[in-house]
Write a protein that holds these residues in place. Structure first.
Motif, PDB file in Angstrom:
ATOM      1  N   LEU A  31       0.829  -1.199   0.000  1.00  0.00           N
ATOM      2  CA  LEU A  31       0.000   0.000   0.000  1.00  0.00           C
ATOM      3  C   LEU A  31       0.870   1.258   0.000  1.00  0.00           C
ATOM      4  N   GLY A  32       1.982   1.231   0.724  1.00  0.00           N
ATOM      5  CA  GLY A  32       2.906   2.362   0.715  1.00  0.00           C
ATOM      6  C   GLY A  32       3.503   2.576  -0.669  1.00  0.00           C
ATOM      7  N   GLN A  34       2.063   1.702  -3.488  1.00  0.00           N
ATOM      8  CA  GLN A  34       0.983   2.223  -4.318  1.00  0.00           C
ATOM      9  C   GLN A  34       0.803   3.720  -4.105  1.00  0.00           C
ATOM     10  N   LEU A  35       0.938   4.170  -2.868  1.00  0.00           N
ATOM     11  CA  LEU A  35       0.801   5.594  -2.589  1.00  0.00           C
ATOM     12  C   LEU A  35       1.885   6.381  -3.328  1.00  0.00           C
ATOM     13  N   THR A  36       3.105   5.898  -3.275  1.00  0.00           N
ATOM     14  CA  THR A  36       4.206   6.553  -3.981  1.00  0.00           C
ATOM     15  C   THR A  36       3.924   6.596  -5.478  1.00  0.00           C
ATOM     16  N   GLY A  38       0.991   6.368  -6.977  1.00  0.00           N
ATOM     17  CA  GLY A  38      -0.160   7.239  -7.221  1.00  0.00           C
ATOM     18  C   GLY A  38       0.212   8.708  -7.187  1.00  0.00           C
ATOM     19  N   LEU A  39       1.062   9.085  -6.240  1.00  0.00           N
ATOM     20  CA  LEU A  39       1.519  10.478  -6.177  1.00  0.00           C
ATOM     21  C   LEU A  39       2.360  10.840  -7.395  1.00  0.00           C
ATOM     22  N   TRP A 103      -8.814   6.804  -2.095  1.00  0.00           N
ATOM     23  CA  TRP A 103      -7.500   6.172  -1.980  1.00  0.00           C
ATOM     24  C   TRP A 103      -7.378   5.587  -0.595  1.00  0.00           C
ATOM     25  N   TYR A 104      -6.871   4.367  -0.527  1.00  0.00           N
ATOM     26  CA  TYR A 104      -6.760   3.680   0.754  1.00  0.00           C
ATOM     27  C   TYR A 104      -5.311   3.642   1.217  1.00  0.00           C
ATOM     28  N   LEU A 105      -5.118   3.931   2.482  1.00  0.00           N
ATOM     29  CA  LEU A 105      -3.798   3.933   3.110  1.00  0.00           C
ATOM     30  C   LEU A 105      -3.706   2.781   4.091  1.00  0.00           C
ATOM     31  N   SER A 106      -2.503   2.368   4.379  1.00  0.00           N
ATOM     32  CA  SER A 106      -2.326   1.285   5.347  1.00  0.00           C
ATOM     33  C   SER A 106      -2.539   1.809   6.753  1.00  0.00           C
ATOM     34  N   ASN A 141      -7.166   0.542  -4.991  1.00  0.00           N
ATOM     35  CA  ASN A 141      -6.132   1.516  -5.369  1.00  0.00           C
ATOM     36  C   ASN A 141      -5.640   1.238  -6.790  1.00  0.00           C
TER      37      ASN A 141
END
Length: 179
Positions: A31-32, A34-36, A38-39, A103-106, A141
Motif C-alpha cells: 500500500l505504501g 501504491q501511494l508513492t 499514485g503520487l 484512496w486507501y492507506l495502510s 487503489n
C-alpha cells in the motif's frame, strides 16, 4: 485445496501468528508503494497540464493575432486554433487524471480495534481480517491508478493527434514546398 469463493479472511485465519504478521506487513508495504506510485502519477498529470496550458496560451494568442491582427493569415490562424483546442481538451483529460479520488492507506485507527477487543476476537482472526481488508484496498487503489493512467495516456494521444492535425493542415493549406 481451498475454495476460491471462501472469504480471504477465513482462508488466512488458520495461519500462524508470525505468518499473519508478515502478510499484514507485506500488504502495508505494498500500500505504501501504491501511494508513492499514485503520487507520481498525479505529478505527471499536473506536469502535463502545465506544459499543455503554456502551449495552449501561446497557440491561442497566435491564433487570435493571425485571425484578427494587423496582417491576418486565416489559414495559419485556423491551424493554431485547432491545435490549441486539441491541447485544451488534452489538458482537461490530464486534470481529470489528477483530481482527488478514493484512496486507501495502510494502518488502522485504534477505534477500529474496539469491536475486536470487546468481542475477545483472537489476534489471528483480527490480523486475517486486516490482511483481507488490505487486499481489497490494494485492488481498489489499483483500479483507481489504472483509470488515471488511461486518462493520462488519452491526453498524450490527443495532444499528439492535435499536432499531427496541425501538420496535416499545414500541408493541405501550404503544400510541401517552402518559399
Amino acid at each position: 485445496m481451498s475454495d476460491d469463493t471462501t472469504p480471504l479472511a477465513d482462508r488466512l485465519a488458520g495461519a500462524q501468528i508470525d505468518t499473519l504478521k508478515e502478510v499484514v506487513r507485506n500488504a502495508e508495504s505494498f500500500l505504501g508503494g501504491q501511494l508513492t506510485s499514485g503520487l507520481a502519477s498525479n505529478q505527471r498529470a499536473m506536469t502535463l497540464t502545465s506544459v499543455l496550458a503554456a502551449a495552449t496560451i501561446v497557440l491561442g494568442g497566435a491564433a487570435a493575432s493571425l485571425l484578427v491582427g494587423a496582417t491576418p493569415n486565416p489559414p495559419l490562424g485556423l491551424i493554431c486554433a485547432v491545435v490549441a483546442s486539441g491541447f485544451l481538451a488534452a489538458m482537461a483529460l490530464a486534470i481529470s487524471a489528477a483530481k482527488p479520488a478514493d484512496w486507501y492507506l495502510s494502518g488502522n485507527t485504534p477505534a477500529g480495534w474496539v469491536e475486536d477487543v470487546e468481542a475477545s476476537k483472537p489476534l489471528e482472526r483480527s490480523l486475517a481480517e486486516q490482511a483481507a481488508w488490505y487486499a481489497d484496498m490494494i485492488s481498489d487503489n489499483h483500479s483507481t491508478m489504472e483509470a488515471a493512467d488511461r486518462k493520462i495516456i488519452a491526453a498524450l494521444r490527443l495532444a499528439w493527434a492535435s499536432l499531427v492535425a496541425g501538420a496535416l493542415m499545414c500541408v493541405l493549406f501550404y503544400g510541401l514546398t517552402v518559399n
